[in-house]
Scaffold this active site. Structure first.
Site, PDB file in Angstrom:
ATOM      1  N   SER A  74      40.283  45.379  27.625  1.00 24.72           N
ATOM      2  CA  SER A  74      40.265  44.284  26.656  1.00 24.72           C
ATOM      3  C   SER A  74      40.001  44.888  25.281  1.00 24.72           C
ATOM      4  O   SER A  74      39.507  46.022  25.188  1.00 24.72           O
ATOM      5  CB  SER A  74      39.118  43.329  27.010  1.00 24.72           C
ATOM      6  OG  SER A  74      38.785  42.494  25.924  1.00 24.72           O
ATOM      7  N   TYR A 108      30.523  41.247  29.981  1.00 18.07           N
ATOM      8  CA  TYR A 108      31.980  41.440  29.867  1.00 18.07           C
ATOM      9  C   TYR A 108      32.286  42.672  29.007  1.00 18.07           C
ATOM     10  O   TYR A 108      33.068  43.546  29.398  1.00 18.07           O
ATOM     11  CB  TYR A 108      32.604  40.188  29.269  1.00 18.07           C
ATOM     12  CG  TYR A 108      34.117  40.205  29.218  1.00 18.07           C
ATOM     13  CD1 TYR A 108      34.875  39.735  30.294  1.00 18.07           C
ATOM     14  CD2 TYR A 108      34.796  40.678  28.095  1.00 18.07           C
ATOM     15  CE1 TYR A 108      36.262  39.745  30.253  1.00 18.07           C
ATOM     16  CE2 TYR A 108      36.177  40.693  28.048  1.00 18.07           C
ATOM     17  CZ  TYR A 108      36.915  40.226  29.126  1.00 18.07           C
ATOM     18  OH  TYR A 108      38.292  40.239  29.076  1.00 18.07           O
TER      19      TYR A 108
HETATM   20  P1  NAD Z   1      42.654  34.388  34.499  1.00 14.16           P
HETATM   21  O1  NAD Z   1      41.346  33.729  34.699  1.00 14.16           O
HETATM   22  O2  NAD Z   1      43.825  33.551  34.151  1.00 14.16           O
HETATM   23  O3  NAD Z   1      43.032  35.288  35.763  1.00 14.16           O
HETATM   24  C1  NAD Z   1      42.084  36.135  36.335  1.00 14.16           C
HETATM   25  C2  NAD Z   1      42.505  36.427  37.744  1.00 14.16           C
HETATM   26  O4  NAD Z   1      41.529  37.257  38.374  1.00 14.16           O
HETATM   27  C3  NAD Z   1      42.612  35.151  38.590  1.00 14.16           C
HETATM   28  O5  NAD Z   1      43.761  35.201  39.384  1.00 14.16           O
HETATM   29  C4  NAD Z   1      41.346  35.197  39.434  1.00 14.16           C
HETATM   30  O6  NAD Z   1      41.464  34.518  40.678  1.00 14.16           O
HETATM   31  C5  NAD Z   1      41.219  36.698  39.632  1.00 14.16           C
HETATM   32  N1  NAD Z   1      39.888  37.090  40.084  1.00 14.16           N
HETATM   33  C6  NAD Z   1      38.686  36.788  39.563  1.00 14.16           C
HETATM   34  N2  NAD Z   1      37.713  37.315  40.305  1.00 14.16           N
HETATM   35  C7  NAD Z   1      38.312  37.979  41.324  1.00 14.16           C
HETATM   36  C8  NAD Z   1      37.843  38.739  42.415  1.00 14.16           C
HETATM   37  N3  NAD Z   1      36.538  38.906  42.659  1.00 14.16           N
HETATM   38  N4  NAD Z   1      38.758  39.288  43.259  1.00 14.16           N
HETATM   39  C9  NAD Z   1      40.071  39.109  43.062  1.00 14.16           C
HETATM   40  N5  NAD Z   1      40.576  38.392  42.049  1.00 14.16           N
HETATM   41  C10 NAD Z   1      39.691  37.831  41.207  1.00 14.16           C
HETATM   42  O7  NAD Z   1      42.437  35.492  33.374  1.00 14.16           O
HETATM   43  P2  NAD Z   1      43.475  36.414  32.598  1.00 14.16           P
HETATM   44  O8  NAD Z   1      43.370  36.060  31.167  1.00 14.16           O
HETATM   45  O9  NAD Z   1      44.793  36.435  33.249  1.00 14.16           O
HETATM   46  O10 NAD Z   1      42.736  37.811  32.780  1.00 14.16           O
HETATM   47  C11 NAD Z   1      43.278  38.901  33.500  1.00 14.16           C
HETATM   48  C12 NAD Z   1      42.602  40.166  33.044  1.00 14.16           C
HETATM   49  O11 NAD Z   1      42.884  40.358  31.653  1.00 14.16           O
HETATM   50  C13 NAD Z   1      41.084  40.163  33.167  1.00 14.16           C
HETATM   51  O12 NAD Z   1      40.638  41.437  33.559  1.00 14.16           O
HETATM   52  C14 NAD Z   1      40.623  39.854  31.759  1.00 14.16           C
HETATM   53  O13 NAD Z   1      39.339  40.337  31.489  1.00 14.16           O
HETATM   54  C15 NAD Z   1      41.686  40.571  30.946  1.00 14.16           C
HETATM   55  N6  NAD Z   1      41.816  40.098  29.573  1.00 14.16           N
HETATM   56  C16 NAD Z   1      42.235  38.838  29.303  1.00 14.16           C
HETATM   57  C17 NAD Z   1      42.345  38.444  27.978  1.00 14.16           C
HETATM   58  C18 NAD Z   1      42.815  37.074  27.586  1.00 14.16           C
HETATM   59  O14 NAD Z   1      42.718  36.728  26.400  1.00 14.16           O
HETATM   60  N7  NAD Z   1      43.339  36.265  28.496  1.00 14.16           N
HETATM   61  C19 NAD Z   1      42.012  39.319  26.946  1.00 14.16           C
HETATM   62  C20 NAD Z   1      41.573  40.607  27.276  1.00 14.16           C
HETATM   63  C21 NAD Z   1      41.481  40.990  28.598  1.00 14.16           C
END
Ligand code: NAD
Length: 261
Positions: free
Chosen positions: A145, A158
């Site tokens: 991130s 986080y």
């Molecule tokens: P999201 O909440 O839409 O998806 C997250 C996914 O991870 C979901 O499918 C959830 O079921 C799964 N998950 C959570 N805990 C889990 C576990 N214990 N085992 C297996 N699966 C699990 O979020 P997103 O935005 O798609 O995030 C995906 C990744 O991207 C994450 O690592 C997040 O930190 C990172 N990220 C997201 C953003 C953003 O702005 N959306 C920014 C930076 C980083």
């Protein structure tokens, strides 16, 4: 399209929605055999599999909680049983749970660290073990991130987890480079996914977030999937140990824009 990806086998964790879903769909379109991993979203994962198959790709849904060592081991075993090998491991699953740091419970701290950092470690360890045993010059992509670099009040667990992912990625990249295994991370900025749905549904908050992005808009999951496809492909063959920020410039100190400061 990256033709060298055709026929490769990839696992994408947390792929039932958001960024993971977009990566699974993109790899499916590249004719990669995709393991769409879910924790709770079985129905959604199966719909993604169906969509990939309908457009001529191959995919299968598998359950795995990335924080559970036994689940991750089983995920690799079942992937190999199904598709015969493993070439690409995308450790995407993650979560956030804001609270003032001085009030954060140990349970909340442990939960975020165990999914965002330990989960990435387990995914890397098991994938690398398999790749070494079978002389596979595979590639690993960890979801970090912008908060591996930018401190984030209310999200101390986080930010610590993503800072950890950065050095974990660099360390593994160095350790396994001689074996031809590449390990990279992606650092998304603000992306429009379910994790942010509530936040971005408020127009004021959305505007505020957009003001921190030099490119002026919140990113789409597909814009992260594009980066993942490139990192998975041989087009990035000489790239290892980086975090590739895909953030519309969020990490460029946007408050200095227009000569301020
Ligand atoms: P999201 O909440 O839409 O998806 C997250 C996914 O991870 C979901 O499918 C959830 O079921 C799964 N998950 C959570 N805990 C889990 C576990 N214990 N085992 C297996 N699966 C699990 O979020 P997103 O935005 O798609 O995030 C995906 C990744 O991207 C994450 O690592 C997040 O930190 C990172 N990220 C997201 C953003 C953003 O702005 N959306 C920014 C930076 C980083």
């Amino acid at each position: 399209m990256y033709t060298d990806l055709e026929g490769k086998v990839a696992i994408v964790t947390g792929a039932s929605k958001g960024i993971g879903e977009a990566i699974a769909r993109r790899l499916g379109a590249e004719k990669v055999k995709v393991v769409v991993t879910y924790r709770s979203g079985e129905k959604e994962a199966k719909e993604i599999v169906q969509a990939i198959e309908q457009s001529g790709g191959q995919a299968i849904a598998m359950h795995a909680d990335v924080a559970q060592e036994a689940d991750v081991k089983e995920l690799i075993r079942k992937t190999v049983e199904t598709y015969g090998t493993l070439d690409i491991m995308v450790n995407n699953a993650g979560m956030e749970k804001p609270s003032p740091s001085h009030e954060m419970s140990l349970d909340d701290w442990n939960q975020v660290i165990s999914i965002n950092l330990t989960g990435v470690f387990l995914g890397c360890r098991e994938a690398i073990k398999y790749m070494l045993d079978h002389q596979i010059k595979g590639t690993i992509i960890n979801m970090s991130s912008v908060h591996e670099r930018i401190p984030w009040p209310l999200f101390v667990h986080y930010a610590a987890s993503k800072g950890g992912v950065k050095l974990l990625t660099q360390t593994l990249a160095m350790e396994y480079a001689p074996k031809g295994i590449r390990v990279n991370a992606i650092g998304p900025g603000a992306i429009n996914t379910p994790i942010n749905a509530k936040k971005f549904s408020d127009p004021e908050t959305r505007k505020d977030v957009e003001s921190m992005i030099p490119m002026g808009y919140i990113g789409k999951p597909e814009e992260i999937a594009n980066v993942a496809a490139w990192l998975a492909s041989s087009e990035s063959s000489y790239v290892t140990g980086i975090t590739l920020f895909a953030d519309g410039g969020m990490t460029l100190y946007p408050s200095f824009q227009a000569g301020r400061g």
